[in-house]
Design an enzyme around this catalytic site. Structure first.
Site, PDB file in Angstrom:
ATOM      1  N   PHE A  88      -3.298  -5.348   0.353  1.00  0.00           N
ATOM      2  CA  PHE A  88      -2.617  -5.957  -0.844  1.00  0.00           C
ATOM      3  C   PHE A  88      -3.623  -7.416  -1.122  1.00  0.00           C
ATOM      4  O   PHE A  88      -3.381  -7.331  -2.079  1.00  0.00           O
ATOM      5  CB  PHE A  88      -1.232  -6.614  -0.256  1.00  0.00           C
ATOM      6  CG  PHE A  88       0.278  -4.749  -0.572  1.00  0.00           C
ATOM      7  CD1 PHE A  88      -0.106  -4.820  -2.016  1.00  0.00           C
ATOM      8  CD2 PHE A  88       0.979  -5.014   0.493  1.00  0.00           C
ATOM      9  CE1 PHE A  88       1.225  -3.596  -2.013  1.00  0.00           C
ATOM     10  CE2 PHE A  88       1.988  -4.591   0.462  1.00  0.00           C
ATOM     11  CZ  PHE A  88       1.715  -3.739  -0.922  1.00  0.00           C
ATOM     12  N   VAL A 129     -16.467  -1.845   9.417  1.00  0.00           N
ATOM     13  CA  VAL A 129     -17.521  -2.344   9.524  1.00  0.00           C
ATOM     14  C   VAL A 129     -16.914  -2.830  11.184  1.00  0.00           C
ATOM     15  O   VAL A 129     -16.165  -2.398  12.028  1.00  0.00           O
ATOM     16  CB  VAL A 129     -17.005  -4.019   9.393  1.00  0.00           C
ATOM     17  CG1 VAL A 129     -17.650  -5.739   9.714  1.00  0.00           C
ATOM     18  CG2 VAL A 129     -16.489  -4.240   7.914  1.00  0.00           C
ATOM     19  N   ASP A 161      -2.044  -9.904   6.948  1.00  0.00           N
ATOM     20  CA  ASP A 161      -1.300 -10.159   7.900  1.00  0.00           C
ATOM     21  C   ASP A 161      -1.940 -10.655   9.093  1.00  0.00           C
ATOM     22  O   ASP A 161      -2.173 -11.398   9.963  1.00  0.00           O
ATOM     23  CB  ASP A 161      -0.846  -8.901   8.294  1.00  0.00           C
ATOM     24  CG  ASP A 161      -0.118  -8.117   7.820  1.00  0.00           C
ATOM     25  OD1 ASP A 161       0.543  -9.099   6.572  1.00  0.00           O
ATOM     26  OD2 ASP A 161       0.620  -7.529   8.352  1.00  0.00           O
ATOM     27  N   GLY A 190     -11.089  -4.344   3.624  1.00  0.00           N
ATOM     28  CA  GLY A 190      -9.908  -3.940   3.566  1.00  0.00           C
ATOM     29  C   GLY A 190      -9.081  -4.011   1.748  1.00  0.00           C
ATOM     30  O   GLY A 190      -9.137  -4.578   1.119  1.00  0.00           O
ATOM     31  N   ALA A 228       4.326  -8.695   2.338  1.00  0.00           N
ATOM     32  CA  ALA A 228       3.290  -8.122   1.078  1.00  0.00           C
ATOM     33  C   ALA A 228       3.024  -8.756   0.998  1.00  0.00           C
ATOM     34  O   ALA A 228       1.439  -9.291   0.072  1.00  0.00           O
ATOM     35  CB  ALA A 228       4.010  -6.457   0.547  1.00  0.00           C
ATOM     36  N   GLN A 229       4.732  -9.720   0.084  1.00  0.00           N
ATOM     37  CA  GLN A 229       3.898 -10.884  -0.453  1.00  0.00           C
ATOM     38  C   GLN A 229       2.803 -12.138  -0.493  1.00  0.00           C
ATOM     39  O   GLN A 229       2.249 -12.749  -1.294  1.00  0.00           O
ATOM     40  CB  GLN A 229       5.579 -11.541  -0.978  1.00  0.00           C
ATOM     41  CG  GLN A 229       6.416 -11.110  -1.588  1.00  0.00           C
ATOM     42  CD  GLN A 229       7.654 -12.298  -1.982  1.00  0.00           C
ATOM     43  OE1 GLN A 229       7.569 -13.193  -3.030  1.00  0.00           O
ATOM     44  NE2 GLN A 229       7.891 -11.832  -1.456  1.00  0.00           N
ATOM     45  N   GLU A 235      14.715   0.350   7.787  1.00  0.00           N
ATOM     46  CA  GLU A 235      15.246   1.012   6.887  1.00  0.00           C
ATOM     47  C   GLU A 235      14.661   2.318   7.804  1.00  0.00           C
ATOM     48  O   GLU A 235      14.924   3.309   7.101  1.00  0.00           O
ATOM     49  CB  GLU A 235      13.538   0.535   6.117  1.00  0.00           C
ATOM     50  CG  GLU A 235      13.952  -0.529   5.306  1.00  0.00           C
ATOM     51  CD  GLU A 235      13.068  -1.000   4.120  1.00  0.00           C
ATOM     52  OE1 GLU A 235      13.088  -1.644   3.589  1.00  0.00           O
ATOM     53  OE2 GLU A 235      11.779  -1.079   4.834  1.00  0.00           O
TER      54      GLU A 235
END
Lengths: 443, 443
Positions: B17, B81, B302, B14, B317-318, B173
């Site tokens: 982030f 994978v 996640d 992956g 994300a953080q 958004e």
């Protein structure tokens, strides 16, 4: 604006160079303009190959037609003409809308011609639209990715042979740019393969590449291509295109990616007029760009079989712009009760084609006459293309990207979008069509 | 670098982030890293909605993973994978390649969940990839084009209702940005329709939008959305999605475009490990991010069901970056014969979501604690997102685009690519699937 009676209705079909220039020439005229295009954007085709080869991104060379044509007398319709009734002066659109016109400017250009082998289209995409460019980019970048994976699995990979069919300006520019990518821009990205070992070959059916150029520039182009490692094979007619290879008679040429730059044919809309066409399907027009018997119709750009001072007008951007402008000005004069007196004359400023990063050939005819090649030709190309790009924002953005790529040997738009297949790599065991790395063109 | 014996092999799956941060934390470690991703690019997901809504172009928020990870100890494979043998410490890739590892970092994130109604996916695309973003952009812009054409034909057009299902940050958004497009950016482009009459509605199943935010900010968000003309309907569960409309129980809500921002589920790769998952499919990990019994495996981002100081770590994300960094540092310590002593602790700096052009809500936790809304929140959002974007070139380019859009009310990337159909507009008489403009959701 004072209108004497009912405004004349001008229908422009096609939002390429000719259509836009026609609309621009009419923007202050007392007419009502409708421009119809299948797409919502104008594409700056001379730089399309740079999108295909990851230097520029689509939005830098394409812009919504609505955003370009903002004159109060102009409306834009994203639709497609499916029929003309030239006697009644009407066009029918795909949506069912029927548009009446007093003047028609038809400028729908040209499309790829596979010389009757339309089955080759999927194996060897051509370069006419943004979608085409993104597809070519996907294939070229994917070839390196698949080869890197294949090295992991088997310790070898199929030769990175890129075949460009056709040695006109598009073929030459694509070939030079692929070579640059492989040798300069992605060199540091891979650990197992050496992208610089990629081979690019141009297969040209006629005796010379850049057939429209003078002989000395053709030679210079071959030299500059050779310096980049691009092989040029002339008098070489492709007889078959298959996944993973092309055939030239009995000879098989492996091709991890094949690109079609060999032929174009006229847009099918010319035939809908019911007027005489030439053998390429282009509409035969007189000195005022009218098809026979239709002074209310102008055909402009690649779709027109026009002559200027006895010579055929070539199907490139410059004459398209000039024809669109001529048609627009002619109509503007007529609605004022005047008459365009001069026939269309093509003011040929010359031609140029880039050959990779910092070389080019240019056959300059205006403001001076001369043949340029190498770096001076490339600089000329750069200035002219920045100048003709539509919109300050794009000019700035493209210039910045070029400067960056030139300075840092790194391209701006290397995304692979869409699926992860390449014709010629085995997908039999993969019904979903995801990444596979076993080439069937080898073993 | 001096190597004691055989280098430990680290497999990162992956390139989001978490995966990138893990690779970065290991770039000077005495290990051999392989990062595998299905795509060739990392996507900066927090700005994906700006690609969907035509402000940014794909290459500004996505970058080839190879170009980001250039450390000598790191190789990147574009592959997928398909299976793990955790006992033998091996992963099998789609291409057939088998990779052995000493350490595995699994960080394949999440995907849309349609709660068992996968047939809704085509009618209501979600927003996870560049392809998704381009598809949403195509639909939103096309809706206005089709309405303009419809006006020509029939003198009326279906209501320009945009339905966003889900009122989390992405839904908010997207809704704000669609409203901006209609009311500010494309206003001048059309002659027959008034884009400003477009209606945007958020349908949220729970009692509140932005469920993860404090109550005062939820209220501010509703107010700011209302100021943009966006309707928010909470406690509203969609029971069916159809071409041209959605159903909420017996109520039919017309929708010229429907967007899915309602649910995510874990990447299916977690299940391949054969370790305990939570009900969302996330891999349950301990304080060191290991699944039970596998100190050589880290699950990050996640895909991890992790807790920090007793509280579940959110899937944004953080924490993904922090988990990736933690996993990388842990391995770097272990290969030096040391041990990571502290468990993973999520340093929560807060959350924010923009609401159109110049409003936002921000729940700031670091460097100070406070709730911001309106313009100050939006400015904070802007600075933080510019800062975290990868690559100077992208930062500069995004900033320039934002400034331009802000100053000139004109967006940079309004191309419609792909076909010209919209679910809910009649395509029966058009087997080729080109532009048609008769809505079946009306009459």
């Amino acid at each position: 604006m004072a209108t004497g009676g009912v405004r004349k209705r001008v229908l422009i079909v096609g939002g390429g160079f000719a259509g836009l220039k026609a609309a621009e020439a009419l923007k202050d005229a007392d007419v009502s303009i409708t421009l119809v295009d299948r797409r919502n954007h104008h594409t700056f085709q001379p730089l399309l190959y740079q999108v295909a080869l990851a230097v520029l991104s689509p939005n830098e060379i394409a812009q919504p037609i609505r955003a370009i044509l903002r004159a109060p007398n102009t409306q834009v319709l994203m639709d497609e003409v499916v029929g003309f009734d030239v006697a009644a002066q009407r066009a029918t659109l795909k949506s069912g809308v029927v548009l009446e016109y007093d003047y028609l400017i038809l400028a729908t250009g040209s499309t790829h011609s596979y010389f009757g082998r339309e089955d080759w289209a999927k194996l060897a995409p051509g370069l006419k639209t943004i979608e085409d460019a993104v597809e070519i980019r996907r294939r070229v970048l994917l070839a390196f990715e698949l080869a890197e994976g294949e090295m992991q699995e088997t310790g070898r990979h199929p030769a990175l042979n890129f075949v460009v069919i056709g040695g006109g300006p598009t073929g030459v520019e694509l070939a030079g740019a692929i070579s640059d990518i492989a040798k300069l821009y992605i060199r540091r990205d891979f650990k197992h393969i050496d992208p610089a070992k990629a081979q690019v070959v141009i297969l040209e059916g006629s005796p010379h590449i850049l057939g429209a150029y003078p002989e000395d520039l053709q030679k210079k182009a071959v030299e500059q291509l050779a310096a980049l490692g691009v092989r040029v094979r002339t008098n070489t007619r492709v007889t078959d295109v298959q996944p993973g290879y092309v055939m030239v008679g009995d000879e098989r040429i492996d091709a991890v990616v094949t690109i079609w730059a060999a032929g174009v044919k006229a847009s099918p809309l010319g035939a809908l007029l019911g007027v005489p066409l030439d053998k390429r399907g282009c509409v035969i027009v007189d000195g005022q760009l009218h098809p026979e018997g239709h002074p209310e119709i102008f055909v402009c750009g690649d779709l027109a079989a026009a002559t200027s001072e006895g010579k055929p007008v070539p199907g490139v951007a410059q004459p398209a712009m000039q024809m669109g402008d001529y048609a627009g000005r002619s109509i503007a004069l007529e609605v004022r009760g005047e008459q365009m007196k001069k026939p269309f004359i093509y003011a040929d400023k010359g031609d140029m084609a880039t050959i990779g990063r910092s070389a080019a050939v240019a056959n300059v005819k205006w403001p001076f006459k001369g043949h340029l090649s190498g770096f001076p030709a490339w600089l000329t190309w750069l200035v002219v293309h920045i100048f003709f790009l539509i919109g300050f924002r794009n000019r700035f953005s493209v210039f910045r990207n070029w400067a960056y790529t030139y300075a840092f040997f790194e391209e701006g738009s290397r995304l692979i979008v869409g699926d992860q297949n390449l014709p010629g790599w085995d997908t039999q065991d993969d019904p979903e069509g995801h990444l596979t790395t076993r080439p069937i063109s080898q073993s």
